[in-house]
Motif scaffolding. Structure first.
Motif, PDB file in Angstrom:
ATOM      1  N   PRO A  43       0.837  -1.260   0.201  1.00 39.96           N
ATOM      2  CA  PRO A  43      -0.092  -0.146  -0.123  1.00 39.96           C
ATOM      3  C   PRO A  43       0.624   1.348   0.038  1.00 39.96           C
ATOM      4  O   PRO A  43       0.401   2.207  -0.635  1.00 39.96           O
ATOM      5  CB  PRO A  43      -0.807  -0.022   1.225  1.00 39.96           C
ATOM      6  CG  PRO A  43      -1.132  -1.504   1.605  1.00 39.96           C
ATOM      7  CD  PRO A  43       0.452  -2.281   0.999  1.00 39.96           C
ATOM      8  N   TYR A  44       2.008   1.370   0.743  1.00 41.81           N
ATOM      9  CA  TYR A  44       2.691   2.480   0.780  1.00 41.81           C
ATOM     10  C   TYR A  44       3.319   2.494  -0.908  1.00 41.81           C
ATOM     11  O   TYR A  44       3.383   3.863  -1.369  1.00 41.81           O
ATOM     12  CB  TYR A  44       3.954   2.322   1.810  1.00 41.81           C
ATOM     13  CG  TYR A  44       4.860   3.517   1.814  1.00 41.81           C
ATOM     14  CD1 TYR A  44       4.782   4.571   2.626  1.00 41.81           C
ATOM     15  CD2 TYR A  44       6.092   3.517   0.945  1.00 41.81           C
ATOM     16  CE1 TYR A  44       5.405   5.666   2.262  1.00 41.81           C
ATOM     17  CE2 TYR A  44       7.076   4.398   1.229  1.00 41.81           C
ATOM     18  CZ  TYR A  44       6.640   5.517   1.736  1.00 41.81           C
ATOM     19  OH  TYR A  44       7.603   6.594   1.704  1.00 41.81           O
ATOM     20  N   LYS A  47       0.707   4.138  -2.900  1.00 38.77           N
ATOM     21  CA  LYS A  47       0.284   5.746  -2.758  1.00 38.77           C
ATOM     22  C   LYS A  47       1.296   6.478  -3.186  1.00 38.77           C
ATOM     23  O   LYS A  47       1.253   7.627  -3.666  1.00 38.77           O
ATOM     24  CB  LYS A  47       0.108   5.937  -1.165  1.00 38.77           C
ATOM     25  CG  LYS A  47      -1.226   5.458  -0.493  1.00 38.77           C
ATOM     26  CD  LYS A  47      -1.349   5.649   0.902  1.00 38.77           C
ATOM     27  CE  LYS A  47      -0.533   5.156   1.738  1.00 38.77           C
ATOM     28  NZ  LYS A  47      -0.936   5.493   3.348  1.00 38.77           N
ATOM     29  N   LYS A  48       2.589   6.048  -3.142  1.00 40.13           N
ATOM     30  CA  LYS A  48       3.877   6.718  -3.491  1.00 40.13           C
ATOM     31  C   LYS A  48       3.565   7.055  -4.911  1.00 40.13           C
ATOM     32  O   LYS A  48       4.106   8.139  -5.640  1.00 40.13           O
ATOM     33  CB  LYS A  48       4.996   6.216  -2.998  1.00 40.13           C
ATOM     34  CG  LYS A  48       6.360   6.909  -3.227  1.00 40.13           C
ATOM     35  CD  LYS A  48       7.460   6.379  -2.537  1.00 40.13           C
ATOM     36  CE  LYS A  48       8.733   7.106  -2.882  1.00 40.13           C
ATOM     37  NZ  LYS A  48      10.270   6.628  -2.337  1.00 40.13           N
ATOM     38  N   LYS A  51       1.063   9.235  -6.026  1.00 41.37           N
ATOM     39  CA  LYS A  51       1.597  10.820  -5.821  1.00 41.37           C
ATOM     40  C   LYS A  51       2.351  11.346  -6.788  1.00 41.37           C
ATOM     41  O   LYS A  51       2.439  12.614  -7.331  1.00 41.37           O
ATOM     42  CB  LYS A  51       2.151  10.729  -4.495  1.00 41.37           C
ATOM     43  CG  LYS A  51       2.720  12.151  -4.203  1.00 41.37           C
ATOM     44  CD  LYS A  51       3.369  12.210  -2.510  1.00 41.37           C
ATOM     45  CE  LYS A  51       3.932  13.562  -1.977  1.00 41.37           C
ATOM     46  NZ  LYS A  51       4.831  13.959  -2.809  1.00 41.37           N
ATOM     47  N   ASN A 125      -8.004   9.878  -8.829  1.00 38.89           N
ATOM     48  CA  ASN A 125      -6.884   8.883  -8.520  1.00 38.89           C
ATOM     49  C   ASN A 125      -6.909   7.711  -9.486  1.00 38.89           C
ATOM     50  O   ASN A 125      -6.150   6.744  -8.906  1.00 38.89           O
ATOM     51  CB  ASN A 125      -6.693   8.660  -7.128  1.00 38.89           C
ATOM     52  CG  ASN A 125      -6.495   9.947  -6.187  1.00 38.89           C
ATOM     53  OD1 ASN A 125      -6.258  10.973  -6.533  1.00 38.89           O
ATOM     54  ND2 ASN A 125      -6.642   9.421  -4.883  1.00 38.89           N
ATOM     55  N   HIS A 183     -12.013  10.823  -2.945  1.00 34.95           N
ATOM     56  CA  HIS A 183     -11.195  10.121  -1.725  1.00 34.95           C
ATOM     57  C   HIS A 183     -11.068  10.854  -0.407  1.00 34.95           C
ATOM     58  O   HIS A 183     -11.075  12.197  -0.531  1.00 34.95           O
ATOM     59  CB  HIS A 183      -9.780  10.152  -2.492  1.00 34.95           C
ATOM     60  CG  HIS A 183      -8.690   9.658  -1.678  1.00 34.95           C
ATOM     61  ND1 HIS A 183      -7.724  10.224  -1.121  1.00 34.95           N
ATOM     62  CD2 HIS A 183      -8.487   8.256  -1.232  1.00 34.95           C
ATOM     63  CE1 HIS A 183      -6.714   9.631  -0.257  1.00 34.95           C
ATOM     64  NE2 HIS A 183      -7.312   8.262  -0.421  1.00 34.95           N
ATOM     65  N   PRO A 185      -8.997  11.476   2.137  1.00 33.38           N
ATOM     66  CA  PRO A 185      -7.472  11.449   2.639  1.00 33.38           C
ATOM     67  C   PRO A 185      -7.199  11.249   4.053  1.00 33.38           C
ATOM     68  O   PRO A 185      -5.980  10.768   4.371  1.00 33.38           O
ATOM     69  CB  PRO A 185      -6.937  12.904   2.374  1.00 33.38           C
ATOM     70  CG  PRO A 185      -8.188  13.780   2.536  1.00 33.38           C
ATOM     71  CD  PRO A 185      -9.379  13.030   2.052  1.00 33.38           C
ATOM     72  N   ASP A 188      -7.999   7.558   4.241  1.00 34.59           N
ATOM     73  CA  ASP A 188      -7.326   6.680   2.898  1.00 34.59           C
ATOM     74  C   ASP A 188      -8.284   5.892   2.170  1.00 34.59           C
ATOM     75  O   ASP A 188      -8.140   4.647   2.257  1.00 34.59           O
ATOM     76  CB  ASP A 188      -6.068   6.078   3.082  1.00 34.59           C
ATOM     77  CG  ASP A 188      -5.357   5.627   1.768  1.00 34.59           C
ATOM     78  OD1 ASP A 188      -5.625   6.480   0.777  1.00 34.59           O
ATOM     79  OD2 ASP A 188      -4.509   4.778   1.728  1.00 34.59           O
ATOM     80  N   SER A 390      -2.594   4.772 -12.222  1.00 34.44           N
ATOM     81  CA  SER A 390      -2.645   4.382 -10.752  1.00 34.44           C
ATOM     82  C   SER A 390      -2.750   2.888 -10.723  1.00 34.44           C
ATOM     83  O   SER A 390      -3.378   2.352 -11.526  1.00 34.44           O
ATOM     84  CB  SER A 390      -3.929   5.079 -10.018  1.00 34.44           C
ATOM     85  OG  SER A 390      -4.272   4.510  -8.844  1.00 34.44           O
ATOM     86  N   VAL A 392      -3.888   1.957  -7.621  1.00 37.43           N
ATOM     87  CA  VAL A 392      -5.307   1.547  -6.631  1.00 37.43           C
ATOM     88  C   VAL A 392      -6.195   0.747  -7.100  1.00 37.43           C
ATOM     89  O   VAL A 392      -6.536   0.632  -8.390  1.00 37.43           O
ATOM     90  CB  VAL A 392      -5.981   2.912  -6.395  1.00 37.43           C
ATOM     91  CG1 VAL A 392      -6.865   2.769  -5.298  1.00 37.43           C
ATOM     92  CG2 VAL A 392      -4.986   3.890  -6.060  1.00 37.43           C
TER      93      VAL A 392
END
Length: 432
Positions: A43-44, A47-48, A51, A125, A183, A185, A188, A390, A392
């Motif tokens: 997940p990190y 998200k990175k 971004k 996103n 979304h 934030p 999340d 993305s 996601v």
């Protein structure tokens, strides 16, 4: 000295390199090794990577809906070959930094009901929210072909609005409800909001429900819709963790209604413009990180006035930005009924616009000129949404192409990659 191999590079360095890659390459890389698979699913990392995609505007893509099949819900409009199988009615178009567009490529969306074609609600996103006339709703990542269907949620009819022979509440998002997507934030979490307007004589009631992707469930928003005497007058727009609508008032005033997705509390803001039935049509959009309202005049000469909220949440910051003139001496020579802004060019000097349902053009703000262009493979009539690359929803269900259902093979590498994602096997594939 031999160059370092991937196994000797620090994991953080490898992750940093991978955040610069497009999603299609990363989907393939998941099949290279178990360590790559675990990293890209983290997940990190997701998200990175997102971004970075938003910061660089890379992999900007137009998601195009074919509007020629608007009457699919009525079997009288179906051709003989359509009854055998529904052809693809969505396309993706890669949007380059220099303003060029790739050829339109057909893609398959997850709502496959024979008599109810899906329509785009909003994109956020890299995810697109779709619904159809059968009250089916899905969250879809078109670039990695993953989706999540939402559970059905009926309208709770309040006292005084029951069926009495003269009035009927049709439980359909397309008829009585408006969907919005954004979304949160803080948690999340991705959320779908359904605002339902119920009318009976002079009675009017609003019901607001929110779906949480993390919880996979609906619940009622405790805060009430702030303006009972209003009618939703625009499509939703997402910015700063909140969803926004324009609300038409009885005296033709326009109010901006915002729902914070973290607190699930409403706010309302005054606006300086008025809605006049049959004369002006508002469209609420987000451009360059600002809330903008495009007011299209329905009467000749079909001018467009553009308002921007310079400081978010500050009513006095609404500013008339510019006016696009339509006519022989204007920037847009051909009359139109509908004009929608899609995105800024990277230099911020031009806006990509859709005119009616069959034209795209660039509008130069400083020069007050427009330049039309065509994209190879586009349908004759279309609606558009924009999204970024993305990862996601990487753990979602896979969209199966119609050709695969009929036993026809798809692209070999893509087939291998999707098989890897579905089964968890690790294979080696060639990549560039």
């Amino acid at each position: 000295m031999a160059p370092p191999s991937m196994s000797t590079l620090p994991p953080d360095f490898i992750a940093e390199i991978l955040t610069e890659l497009p999603v299609k390459s990363l989907v393939r890389f998941m099949c290279v090794s178990k360590s790559f698979n675990a990293l890209i699913n983290d997940p990190y990392f997701i998200k990175k990577h997102l971004k970075r995609s938003i910061e660089t505007n890379r992999e900007r893509t137009l998601i195009v809906e074919d509007c020629k099949r608007l009457h699919n819900a009525d079997p009288l409009f179906l051709k003989f070959e359509d009854k055998k199988r529904r052809p693809p009615d969505y396309y993706s178009v890669r949007f380059h930094e220099d303003g060029r567009f790739d050829r339109a490529v057909q893609i398959f969306q997850p709502l496959r009901h024979e008599r109810a074609k899906g329509s785009v609600v909003y994109s956020c996103n890299g995810l697109v929210c779709l619904y159809n006339l059968e009250s089916e709703i899905t969250i879809w990542n078109p670039l990695i072909r993953k989706y999540k269907n939402l559970p059905f949620e009926p309208i709770d009819v309040p006292s005084g609005f029951e069926k009495d022979g003269s009035y009927s509440v049709r439980n359909s998002p397309a008829t009585w409800s408006q969907l919005a997507f954004g979304h949160d934030p803080v948690s999340d979490d991705y959320k779908v909001v359904k605002v339902s307007e119920l009318c009976k004589g002079r009675l009017r009631s609003f019901e607001v429900k929110v779906y949480s992707l993390r919880a996979n469930s609906w619940r009622r928003v405790k805060d009430k819709w702030p303006i009972k005497s209003s009618v939703i007058g625009s499509k939703p727009a997402f910015l700063n963790g909140a969803l926004h609508w324009l609300a038409k008032m009885r005296r033709s005033l326009e109010m901006l209604v915002a729902l914070d997705l973290a607190t699930e509390k409403f706010q309302k803001y005054r606006t300086p413009f008025k809605y006049v039935f049959g004369v002006s049509e508002p469209d609420l959009v987000v451009l360059g990180g600002y809330l903008c309202v495009f007011m299209t005049e329905s009467l000749k000469p079909h001018n467009i006035t553009v308002w921007v909220m310079r400081k978010y949440g500050v009513e006095s910051s609404w500013t008339l930005l510019y006016t696009i003139v339509c006519g022989p001496c204007g920037a847009v020579p051909r009359p139109f009924r509908y004009c929608k802004p899609l995105a800024f060019a990277k230099n911020g000097k031009k806006i990509l616009m859709q005119q009616d349902f069959d034209k795209l053009f660039w509008y130069d703000i400083k020069e007050d000129t427009c330049s039309k262009f065509e994209i190879v493979g586009m349908p004759d009539m279309f609606r558009t949404a924009t999204c970024v690359g993305s990862l996601v929803l990487l753990d979602g269900d896979s969209v199966i192409d119609v050709d695969i259902e009929d036993g026809e093979p798809e692209d070999e590498v893509a087939s291998e990659a999707l098989g890897c994602l579905s089964t968890g096997d690790v294979i080696m594939v060639d990549y560039i």
